[in-house]
Design an enzyme around this catalytic site. Structure first.
Site, PDB file in Angstrom:
ATOM      1  N   HIS A 143      -4.523  13.627   1.456  1.00  0.00           N
ATOM      2  CA  HIS A 143      -4.678  12.752   2.623  1.00  0.00           C
ATOM      3  C   HIS A 143      -3.410  12.771   3.471  1.00  0.00           C
ATOM      4  CE1 HIS A 143      -5.784   9.210   5.029  1.00  0.00           C
ATOM      5  NE2 HIS A 143      -4.599   8.715   4.753  1.00  0.00           N
ATOM      6  N   ASP A 172       0.839  -1.193   0.000  1.00  0.00           N
ATOM      7  CA  ASP A 172       0.000   0.000   0.000  1.00  0.00           C
ATOM      8  C   ASP A 172       0.877   1.246   0.000  1.00  0.00           C
ATOM      9  OD1 ASP A 172      -2.431   1.293  -0.112  1.00  0.00           O
ATOM     10  OD2 ASP A 172      -2.703   1.345   2.062  1.00  0.00           O
ATOM     11  N   ASP A 219      -8.881   0.236   2.171  1.00  0.00           N
ATOM     12  CA  ASP A 219      -7.891  -0.165   3.175  1.00  0.00           C
ATOM     13  C   ASP A 219      -8.487   0.128   4.561  1.00  0.00           C
ATOM     14  OD1 ASP A 219      -5.578  -0.705   4.626  1.00  0.00           O
ATOM     15  OD2 ASP A 219      -4.702   1.267   4.217  1.00  0.00           O
ATOM     16  N   ARG A 264      -7.943   3.048  13.645  1.00  0.00           N
ATOM     17  CA  ARG A 264      -7.078   4.200  13.944  1.00  0.00           C
ATOM     18  C   ARG A 264      -6.498   4.150  15.349  1.00  0.00           C
ATOM     19  NH1 ARG A 264      -6.033   5.530   8.879  1.00  0.00           N
ATOM     20  NH2 ARG A 264      -7.889   6.163   7.730  1.00  0.00           N
ATOM     21  N   LYS A 286      -4.147  -2.555  10.046  1.00  0.00           N
ATOM     22  CA  LYS A 286      -4.519  -2.621   8.631  1.00  0.00           C
ATOM     23  C   LYS A 286      -4.699  -4.051   8.143  1.00  0.00           C
ATOM     24  CE  LYS A 286      -3.445   1.841   7.572  1.00  0.00           C
ATOM     25  NZ  LYS A 286      -4.269   2.778   6.789  1.00  0.00           N
ATOM     26  N   THR A 308      -8.597  -6.077   3.675  1.00  0.00           N
ATOM     27  CA  THR A 308      -8.591  -5.073   2.603  1.00  0.00           C
ATOM     28  C   THR A 308      -9.615  -5.546   1.577  1.00  0.00           C
ATOM     29  OG1 THR A 308      -6.222  -4.678   2.946  1.00  0.00           O
ATOM     30  CG2 THR A 308      -7.177  -3.903   0.869  1.00  0.00           C
ATOM     31  N   GLU A 355     -10.264  12.021   8.511  1.00  0.00           N
ATOM     32  CA  GLU A 355     -10.185  13.374   7.947  1.00  0.00           C
ATOM     33  C   GLU A 355     -11.515  14.098   8.105  1.00  0.00           C
ATOM     34  OE1 GLU A 355      -7.939  13.301   3.913  1.00  0.00           O
ATOM     35  OE2 GLU A 355      -8.447  11.231   4.398  1.00  0.00           O
ATOM     36  N   GLU A 367      -9.341   4.158  -1.883  1.00  0.00           N
ATOM     37  CA  GLU A 367      -8.104   3.993  -2.658  1.00  0.00           C
ATOM     38  C   GLU A 367      -8.415   3.315  -3.989  1.00  0.00           C
ATOM     39  OE1 GLU A 367      -4.717   2.380  -0.669  1.00  0.00           O
ATOM     40  OE2 GLU A 367      -5.349   3.074   1.331  1.00  0.00           O
ATOM     41  N   GLU A 378     -10.671   3.626   3.932  1.00  0.00           N
ATOM     42  CA  GLU A 378      -9.796   4.479   3.128  1.00  0.00           C
ATOM     43  C   GLU A 378     -10.138   4.275   1.655  1.00  0.00           C
ATOM     44  OE1 GLU A 378      -5.655   3.901   4.260  1.00  0.00           O
ATOM     45  OE2 GLU A 378      -5.894   5.350   5.896  1.00  0.00           O
ATOM     46  N   GLN A 437      -3.725   1.752  15.244  1.00  0.00           N
ATOM     47  CA  GLN A 437      -2.679   2.325  14.397  1.00  0.00           C
ATOM     48  C   GLN A 437      -1.853   3.367  15.158  1.00  0.00           C
ATOM     49  OE1 GLN A 437      -4.311   4.118  10.837  1.00  0.00           O
ATOM     50  NE2 GLN A 437      -2.313   4.681  10.012  1.00  0.00           N
TER      51      GLN A 437
HETATM   52 CA    CA Z   1      -3.956   3.061   3.051  1.00  0.00          CA
END
Ligand code: CA
Length: 425
Positions: free
Chosen positions: A132, A125, A231, A235, A251, A255, A372, A199, A197, A238
């Site tokens: 971002h 990734d 993804d 948080r 993560k 996915t 975000e 992507e 996420e 993380q």
């Molecule tokens: Ca990602």
């Protein structure tokens, strides 16, 4: 690159609703099964062309070994066969003279299960969505959102290939160590800050030998196609675990990719110039800089994120759109990702998957993640039915979609990339 398969006047004897993701100009590749063995298919409208059956019937000049098995790795690796397949199936679906021969080899998309299109040996990734990266960086480092390496190095990390799943697989809320800054000690339990996420996934076609880098001018030839990619990210896990080696269990639990590979050939009309770098930014180092890639290495793809909560489903409320963004927010092109990945001699293999990183735009309506949108969980997002979200609740369903557009061409889409969050088993 542009040929008769992209002709906007081309139509098929297969009925395709206006605006459908899969007109005859698309012909994405996937693996499907319907009570029998998984095998290769191409989508058109709400039908799937059984490529194994077409090959067995001698209707396409593509070896059964490339399309009849449970993965498409061999077809992805064989660029010439992939291009030939597109041209031949396009002709079969466009000309009514072939209807009698081909129609028995179509199946209804609603009657089958879609699988991953390839066996994914490795998943990496990247982090090329600069809005971002800037927004996340600002949460941690208000004075220096982007670290100095960002504009030189396409940043990435090695993800976990074994937990990539096709659209529709449930998202089991992960558990792990969580430690808020105010906590004295970490606790273990279900993530309280589960996020998505937005992507895109880049599917590797032809690979490279170990020790032999891929020159930037050749990188596009190693890309078989694109799909959508979510993804999923915990948080709280993380934030506690990522120092100093980067993402790990936050993560690796899942996915999700959209089930179809929209091929590089299908995307040819939708290539656009890479956005010029802002004044003062360094030029890419020579091994990442190619005039043709700068001129046409980005893609005109509109991306959206929709959310449905359990309460919304119970009330039959339409999904709420959380974001509208675009693939052009990539600071590095897909070709630059490929070349950088192989620049140390790392071998990429057919069916490897590269994520782009979250593709947020510059404003609140184009944020590709909840961290975000909710400003790190401090500013709840108000939904039309009165609910609010900082992060995902159990019962929330997130759907990514993407559509490629260009003047004078028929737009093509990616199908959906969908996941429903459920409590840990
Ligand atoms: Ca990602």
């Amino acid at each position: 690159m542009i040929d008769a398969t992209h002709d906007p006047a081309l139509t098929s004897w297969v009925d395709v609703p206006d605006g459908h993701d899969f007109p005859v100009q698309n012909l994405p590749l996937g693996i499907f099964s319907g009570g029998d063995a998984p095998r290769g298919g191409m989508a058109i409208g709400e039908r799937i062309v059984d490529l194994a059956a077409l090959s067995a019937a001698g209707l396409i000049d593509v070896a059964p070994a490339l399309v009849a098995g449970p993965t498409l790795n061999a077809l992805l690796a064989d660029t010439a066969a992939r291009r030939r397949l597109r041209v031949q199936v396009s002709a079969l679906l466009a000309d009514p003279a072939h209807r009698t021969a081909v129609e028995p080899h179509l199946v209804a998309a609603g009657d089958v299960t879609l699988h991953l299109p390839a066996a994914i040996g490795d998943y990496t990734d990247f982090y090329v969505g600069i809005h971002h990266a800037t927004a996340i960086g600002r949460l941690f480092r208000p004075d220096q959102p982007l670290l100095p390496n960002y504009k030189y190095v396409p940043i990435g990390y090695h993800g976990r290939a074994s937990t990539v799943r096709p659209s529709g697989m449930p998202v089991v809320r992960p558990a792990g160590q969580r430690k808020a800054p105010a906590d004295a000690e970490p606790t273990v339990g279900p993530s309280r800050r589960l996020d998505y996420e937005l992507e895109m996934g880049v599917w590797i076609g032809a690979g490279n030998d170990l020790g032999r880098p891929i020159p930037i001018a050749a990188a596009a030839d190693h890309i078989a196609g694109l799909s959508l990619l979510n993804d999923w990210s915990a948080r709280d896990l993380q934030a506690w675990e990522y120092v100093p080696l980067g993402p790990f269990l936050a993560k690796s639990f899942l996915t999700t990719v959209s089930s179809w590979i929209v091929t590089a050939e299908a995307l040819a009309p939708f290539r656009i110039a890479q956005a010029p770098r802002p004044d003062g930014d360094p030029q890419p180092l020579p091994y990442l800089l190619d005039a043709a890639d700068q001129a046409a290495g980005a893609f005109a793809i509109r991306l959206t994120v929709d959310l449905t909560t359990a309460a919304m489903r119970a009330a039959s409320t339409a999904p709420v759109r959380l974001a509208t963004s675009a693939a052009r927010h990539m600071y590095w092109t897909a070709a630059q990702m490929v070349t950088h990945h192989a620049s140390n001699g790392c071998a990429l293999n057919p069916g490897d998957l590269l994520g782009t990183g979250t593709l947020s735009g510059p404003d609140l309506g184009s944020c590709g993640s909840l961290i975000e949108l909710s400003a790190g969980g401090t500013n709840p997002v108000a939904l039309p039915n009165g609910e609010t979200r900082t992060f995902l609740d159990d019962g929330d369903e997130v759907t990514l979609r993407g559509t490629a557009h260009a003047p004078g061409f028929v737009g093509i889409g990616f199908g959906e990339c969908r996941g429903l969050v459920v409590a840990m088993l």
